[in-house]
Scaffold this motif. Sequence first.
Motif, PDB file in Angstrom:
ATOM      1  N   SER A  48       5.829  12.712 -11.284  1.00 35.61           N
ATOM      2  CA  SER A  48       6.804  11.547 -11.532  1.00 35.61           C
ATOM      3  C   SER A  48       7.422  10.942 -10.118  1.00 35.61           C
ATOM      4  CB  SER A  48       7.789  12.043 -12.336  1.00 35.61           C
ATOM      5  OG  SER A  48       7.561  12.630 -13.658  1.00 35.61           O
ATOM      6  N   VAL A  49       7.127   9.630 -10.262  1.00 36.49           N
ATOM      7  CA  VAL A  49       7.615   8.841  -8.963  1.00 36.49           C
ATOM      8  C   VAL A  49       8.708   7.698  -9.747  1.00 36.49           C
ATOM      9  CG1 VAL A  49       5.813   9.318  -7.612  1.00 36.49           C
ATOM     10  CG2 VAL A  49       5.517   7.435  -9.003  1.00 36.49           C
ATOM     11  N   PRO A  50       9.390   7.136  -8.943  1.00 37.60           N
ATOM     12  CA  PRO A  50      10.229   6.008  -9.354  1.00 37.60           C
ATOM     13  C   PRO A  50       9.147   4.702  -9.647  1.00 37.60           C
ATOM     14  CG  PRO A  50      11.366   6.979  -7.509  1.00 37.60           C
ATOM     15  CD  PRO A  50      10.168   7.652  -7.902  1.00 37.60           C
ATOM     16  N   LEU A  51       9.166   3.864 -10.554  1.00 47.02           N
ATOM     17  CA  LEU A  51       8.148   2.710 -10.758  1.00 47.02           C
ATOM     18  C   LEU A  51       8.153   1.975  -9.484  1.00 47.02           C
ATOM     19  CD1 LEU A  51       8.861   1.979 -14.358  1.00 47.02           C
ATOM     20  CD2 LEU A  51       7.501   3.765 -13.553  1.00 47.02           C
ATOM     21  N   GLU A  52       9.431   1.740  -8.812  1.00 46.69           N
ATOM     22  CA  GLU A  52       9.472   0.744  -7.436  1.00 46.69           C
ATOM     23  C   GLU A  52       8.585   1.382  -6.634  1.00 46.69           C
ATOM     24  OE1 GLU A  52      13.107   0.811  -5.882  1.00 46.69           O
ATOM     25  OE2 GLU A  52      13.322   2.578  -4.973  1.00 46.69           O
ATOM     26  N   THR A  53       8.202   2.591  -6.342  1.00 42.15           N
ATOM     27  CA  THR A  53       7.258   3.209  -5.557  1.00 42.15           C
ATOM     28  C   THR A  53       5.945   2.373  -5.478  1.00 42.15           C
ATOM     29  OG1 THR A  53       8.050   5.210  -5.752  1.00 42.15           O
ATOM     30  CG2 THR A  53       5.887   5.055  -4.593  1.00 42.15           C
ATOM     31  N   VAL A  54       5.420   1.895  -6.432  1.00 40.44           N
ATOM     32  CA  VAL A  54       4.299   1.307  -6.772  1.00 40.44           C
ATOM     33  C   VAL A  54       4.385  -0.436  -6.959  1.00 40.44           C
ATOM     34  CG1 VAL A  54       2.187   0.916  -8.081  1.00 40.44           C
ATOM     35  CG2 VAL A  54       2.908   3.216  -7.529  1.00 40.44           C
ATOM     36  N   LEU A  55       5.363  -0.602  -7.631  1.00 41.47           N
ATOM     37  CA  LEU A  55       5.587  -1.748  -8.124  1.00 41.47           C
ATOM     38  C   LEU A  55       6.108  -2.677  -7.070  1.00 41.47           C
ATOM     39  CD1 LEU A  55       6.910  -1.634 -11.740  1.00 41.47           C
ATOM     40  CD2 LEU A  55       4.591  -1.682 -10.748  1.00 41.47           C
ATOM     41  N   PHE A  56       6.936  -2.235  -6.369  1.00 42.01           N
ATOM     42  CA  PHE A  56       7.655  -3.004  -5.001  1.00 42.01           C
ATOM     43  C   PHE A  56       7.512  -2.894  -3.906  1.00 42.01           C
ATOM     44  CE2 PHE A  56      10.529  -4.134  -8.975  1.00 42.01           C
ATOM     45  CZ  PHE A  56      10.551  -5.310  -8.824  1.00 42.01           C
ATOM     46  N   GLN A  57       7.344  -1.545  -3.583  1.00 35.52           N
ATOM     47  CA  GLN A  57       7.352  -0.998  -2.064  1.00 35.52           C
ATOM     48  C   GLN A  57       6.308  -1.255  -1.344  1.00 35.52           C
ATOM     49  OE1 GLN A  57       9.035   3.040  -2.182  1.00 35.52           O
ATOM     50  NE2 GLN A  57      10.960   2.405  -2.662  1.00 35.52           N
ATOM     51  N   PRO A  58       4.956  -1.185  -1.678  1.00 32.93           N
ATOM     52  CA  PRO A  58       3.700  -1.329  -0.873  1.00 32.93           C
ATOM     53  C   PRO A  58       3.666  -2.653  -0.230  1.00 32.93           C
ATOM     54  CG  PRO A  58       3.125  -0.283  -3.061  1.00 32.93           C
ATOM     55  CD  PRO A  58       4.621  -0.500  -3.005  1.00 32.93           C
ATOM     56  N   GLU A  59       2.967  -2.944   0.769  1.00 30.38           N
ATOM     57  CA  GLU A  59       2.745  -4.247   1.423  1.00 30.38           C
ATOM     58  C   GLU A  59       2.376  -5.370   0.580  1.00 30.38           C
ATOM     59  OE1 GLU A  59      -0.293  -5.948   4.796  1.00 30.38           O
ATOM     60  OE2 GLU A  59      -0.055  -3.610   4.466  1.00 30.38           O
ATOM     61  N   HIS A  60       1.306  -4.922  -0.352  1.00 31.64           N
ATOM     62  CA  HIS A  60       0.592  -5.881  -1.293  1.00 31.64           C
ATOM     63  C   HIS A  60       1.037  -5.352  -2.684  1.00 31.64           C
ATOM     64  CE1 HIS A  60      -1.623  -9.226  -2.571  1.00 31.64           C
ATOM     65  NE2 HIS A  60      -2.865  -8.568  -2.896  1.00 31.64           N
ATOM     66  N   SER A  61       2.151  -5.020  -3.102  1.00 33.76           N
ATOM     67  CA  SER A  61       2.613  -4.539  -4.487  1.00 33.76           C
ATOM     68  C   SER A  61       2.218  -5.434  -5.338  1.00 33.76           C
ATOM     69  CB  SER A  61       3.944  -4.156  -4.497  1.00 33.76           C
ATOM     70  OG  SER A  61       4.871  -5.427  -4.332  1.00 33.76           O
ATOM     71  N   LEU A  62       2.360  -4.979  -6.793  1.00 35.25           N
ATOM     72  CA  LEU A  62       1.935  -5.739  -7.718  1.00 35.25           C
ATOM     73  C   LEU A  62       2.755  -7.038  -7.978  1.00 35.25           C
ATOM     74  CD1 LEU A  62       0.001  -5.833 -10.164  1.00 35.25           C
ATOM     75  CD2 LEU A  62       1.977  -4.894 -11.762  1.00 35.25           C
ATOM     76  N   ILE A  63       4.113  -6.798  -7.475  1.00 33.78           N
ATOM     77  CA  ILE A  63       5.271  -8.045  -7.566  1.00 33.78           C
ATOM     78  C   ILE A  63       4.644  -8.936  -6.470  1.00 33.78           C
ATOM     79  CG2 ILE A  63       7.645  -8.540  -7.197  1.00 33.78           C
ATOM     80  CD1 ILE A  63       6.691  -6.836  -9.783  1.00 33.78           C
TER      81      ILE A  63
END
Length: 281
Positions: A11-26
């Motif tokens: 379990s991780v916060p959704l923001e870990t993937v959706l917002f935080q990476p350099e080329h995130s989904l957002i």
Amino acid sequence: MCRWLAYSGKSVPLETVLFQPEHSLIDQSLNSRLGHTTTNGDGFGVGWYGRHSEVPFRYRCLHPAWSDTNLRETARAVRAPLFVAHVRAATGTPTQETNCHPFRFGRWLFVHNGLIREYPLLRRDLMLAVAPHLFRWIEGSTDSEVMFFLALSFGLERDPGGALEQMAGLIEDVGHRYDVQFPLNMTVCVTDGQQIVAVRYSSETDSRSLFHSTSFRQLRALYPDDPRIIAAGDNAFLVLSEPLIEVQGVWEEIPEATTLVARGGEIERRRFVPRMPSQSA
């Protein structure tokens, strides 16, 4: 067209993937590098599985993902071991909440990138192939949702890969009857919270981009102090339209006409072969 991803692991916060990476989904919703459209601003959706819920949760909105402050708050607050997310670029159907992915039925979630070509011409025949007991649950007007309900009609809950092959086979058969040369282009993902099933396929063998992570152990070796990678665990897995970070060897492109099944840290690949639905379906 659209961009999507699916994550499984600890379990991780959704923001870990959706917002935080350099080329995130957002970031991809504004600056897609590999999509047919740079901007994917016709709505978005996130679906995730809770510990004590049989039915997955969803948050969908018709506004662009990059401007939705509630999405940012939700992604910061919610932790999940498996989730899917999608940013939409509409292909001829209205921008409305019921047309935003993921689509849901029971425990199942579905996301799609691509299109059924000449869908208005094929729509009636395809919708009549949806099982009668499922038809009333179709809420929107997209080709994607009809694809999901066709797969459900053909046994998705028993055999996800086989049902998706039958769905694709029917679409191609109907398309060819109407002289549509290349009826289907898709990358799709279905999940029931226990497994992720992803397919890359197109009638013209020129599918939209799709990748999967190779090894979170390798990521942890490269970034031993990154708390996000540590939290995800060694068996974490991502399948996604575009890589989140530019690091060689971390991502592997999924070949054309391939089904990928990820469950419990194990990944299985097999050839995707469209076929007409069986009589029993």
